[in-house]
Design an enzyme around this catalytic site. Structure first.
Site, PDB file in Angstrom:
ATOM      1  N   LYS A  98       0.812  -1.163  -0.097  1.00 36.57           N
ATOM      2  CA  LYS A  98       0.088   0.015  -0.031  1.00 36.57           C
ATOM      3  C   LYS A  98       0.874   1.080   0.103  1.00 36.57           C
ATOM      4  CE  LYS A  98      -2.314  -0.961   3.853  1.00 36.57           C
ATOM      5  NZ  LYS A  98      -1.774  -2.115   4.303  1.00 36.57           N
ATOM      6  N   ARG A 107      11.432  -6.454   5.217  1.00 38.89           N
ATOM      7  CA  ARG A 107      10.902  -5.032   4.926  1.00 38.89           C
ATOM      8  C   ARG A 107      11.839  -4.074   5.901  1.00 38.89           C
ATOM      9  NH1 ARG A 107       4.847  -2.846   5.098  1.00 38.89           N
ATOM     10  NH2 ARG A 107       4.604  -3.282   7.301  1.00 38.89           N
ATOM     11  N   ARG A 125      10.576  -2.394  11.359  1.00 33.63           N
ATOM     12  CA  ARG A 125      10.040  -1.852  12.396  1.00 33.63           C
ATOM     13  C   ARG A 125       9.578  -2.822  13.448  1.00 33.63           C
ATOM     14  NH1 ARG A 125       4.661  -0.095   8.740  1.00 33.63           N
ATOM     15  NH2 ARG A 125       3.725  -1.118  10.311  1.00 33.63           N
ATOM     16  N   ARG A 180      -1.032  -9.618  13.000  1.00 28.50           N
ATOM     17  CA  ARG A 180      -1.778  -8.385  12.270  1.00 28.50           C
ATOM     18  C   ARG A 180      -2.487  -8.871  10.996  1.00 28.50           C
ATOM     19  NH1 ARG A 180       3.317  -5.119  10.794  1.00 28.50           N
ATOM     20  NH2 ARG A 180       1.927  -3.627   9.886  1.00 28.50           N
ATOM     21  N   ARG A 228      -9.731   0.925   8.440  1.00 27.64           N
ATOM     22  CA  ARG A 228      -9.371  -0.441   8.755  1.00 27.64           C
ATOM     23  C   ARG A 228     -10.447  -1.462   9.196  1.00 27.64           C
ATOM     24  NH1 ARG A 228      -3.684   0.356   8.887  1.00 27.64           N
ATOM     25  NH2 ARG A 228      -2.358  -1.090  10.117  1.00 27.64           N
TER      26      ARG A 228
HETATM   27  P1  AMP Z   1       0.492   0.389   9.590  1.00 30.70           P
HETATM   28  O1  AMP Z   1       1.758   1.161   9.191  1.00 30.70           O
HETATM   29  O2  AMP Z   1      -0.713   0.834   8.435  1.00 30.70           O
HETATM   30  O3  AMP Z   1       0.750  -1.020   9.468  1.00 30.70           O
HETATM   31  O4  AMP Z   1      -0.028   0.646  10.931  1.00 30.70           O
HETATM   32  C1  AMP Z   1       0.865   0.353  11.954  1.00 30.70           C
HETATM   33  C2  AMP Z   1      -0.140   0.376  13.350  1.00 30.70           C
HETATM   34  O5  AMP Z   1      -0.773   1.652  13.493  1.00 30.70           O
HETATM   35  C3  AMP Z   1      -1.134  -0.842  13.275  1.00 30.70           C
HETATM   36  O6  AMP Z   1      -0.848  -2.073  13.507  1.00 30.70           O
HETATM   37  C4  AMP Z   1      -1.968  -0.197  14.170  1.00 30.70           C
HETATM   38  O7  AMP Z   1      -1.760  -0.467  15.564  1.00 30.70           O
HETATM   39  C5  AMP Z   1      -2.063   1.288  14.014  1.00 30.70           C
HETATM   40  N1  AMP Z   1      -2.804   1.855  12.930  1.00 30.70           N
HETATM   41  C6  AMP Z   1      -2.794   2.105  11.700  1.00 30.70           C
HETATM   42  N2  AMP Z   1      -3.887   2.721  11.065  1.00 30.70           N
HETATM   43  C7  AMP Z   1      -4.758   2.265  11.765  1.00 30.70           C
HETATM   44  C8  AMP Z   1      -6.245   2.365  11.968  1.00 30.70           C
HETATM   45  N3  AMP Z   1      -6.809   2.890  10.846  1.00 30.70           N
HETATM   46  N4  AMP Z   1      -7.015   2.097  12.794  1.00 30.70           N
HETATM   47  C9  AMP Z   1      -6.449   1.469  13.965  1.00 30.70           C
HETATM   48  N5  AMP Z   1      -4.985   1.457  14.019  1.00 30.70           N
HETATM   49  C10 AMP Z   1      -4.436   1.972  12.983  1.00 30.70           C
END
Ligand code: AMP
Length: 240
Positions: free
Chosen positions: A43, A155, A188, A199, A118
């Site tokens: 993404k 990654r 990360r 996840r 999400r």
């Molecule tokens: P990402 O970088 O999109 O994988 O997001 C990393 C983490 O941020 C996720 O595992 C969640 O803990 C939090 N997070 C990001 N976007 C959301 C969202 N839309 N709703 C809830 N938690 C989020």
């Protein structure tokens, strides 16, 4: 029809019949693009392509949370424990953070949402917030869990600008250094194998139903993102 977007809407009633008016109004609305897909589906990488192509900002809720964590803000403090476990941050925190970001002037012509919504309640909150004021386009990047786990193991991301790389598939020009800003590349914390499996589980239970939600509203494109970055980009281009 593209040229219509350069006319002011004030002039349109003089020159256009009703159906063309409606189309012109649709074209002149800000464009909001939603990138759906499992963690590691690409993404962020494809969003960066769209940033260049459409000159719209990318809004990644994950990046916003990481910035808040780094700066130790109240939002960062509230989100920390959820993020470390790979769990979703509660909607009340996400929504306030996102809505205040999309109020900023750089979002007036549209934006690319990466990592939001999400869940169905998040999609409903967004829809209520936006009403009919934008043109919505949704891409879902489709990749199997096995490929995701393999990808995430390699990654790395820039600690400064969050640009994504992969140790073998998408390496930086200079090892350990971001091509865009020279920042340090790191893995990360939530990219460890067990957290990624959790996840993915959350993705299937809470985020995958969004495909049906947007599919029913006629704004969804399913994109095969299991091959290369370039092939995925070509499919997105076709859809655009
Ligand atoms: P990402 O970088 O999109 O994988 O997001 C990393 C983490 O941020 C996720 O595992 C969640 O803990 C939090 N997070 C990001 N976007 C959301 C969202 N839309 N709703 C809830 N938690 C989020």
């Amino acid at each position: 029809m593209k040229v219509l977007s350069f006319l002011t809407l004030a002039l349109l009633p003089l020159v256009l019949p009703g159906s063309l008016m409606a189309e012109a109004q649709e074209i002149s609305k800000p464009q909001v693009i939603i990138m759906l897909g499992a963690p590691g589906a690409g993404k962020g990488t494809q969003a960066l392509y769209l940033v260049e192509k459409l000159s719209l900002p990318q809004i990644s809720t994950g990046d916003l949370f990481r910035e808040n964590l780094k700066a130790n803000t109240p939002v960062g403090q509230k989100a920390k424990s959820y993020m470390e476990k790979g769990e979703l941050v509660p909607d009340s925190i996400v929504l306030e953070m996102l809505f205040s970001r999309i109020e900023r002037p750089d979002c007036k012509d549209g934006y690319i949402l990466d990592g939001f919504p999400r869940t169905i309640p998040q999609a409903e909150a967004l829809s209520k917030y936006l009403g009919e004021s934008v043109q919505l386009l949704v891409f879902s990047l489709e990749v199997s869990d096995a490929i995701i786990i393999e990808r995430i193991a390699g990654r790395i991301v820039c600690n400064t600008c969050a640009a994504p790389y992969h140790k073998t598939v998408l390496p930086p020009k200079k090892e350990g250094e971001c091509d865009r800003c020279g920042g340090k590349l790191i893995q990360r914390k939530d990219d460890s194998e067990q957290v990624v499996k959790d996840r993915l589980d959350i993705y299937h239970k809470q985020s995958e139903p969004l495909k049906e939600y947007y599919g029913a509203r006629g704004t969804l494109f399913l994109i095969d993102a299991a091959t290369s970055k370039e092939k995925t980009t070509a499919l997105i281009d076709q859809a655009l």
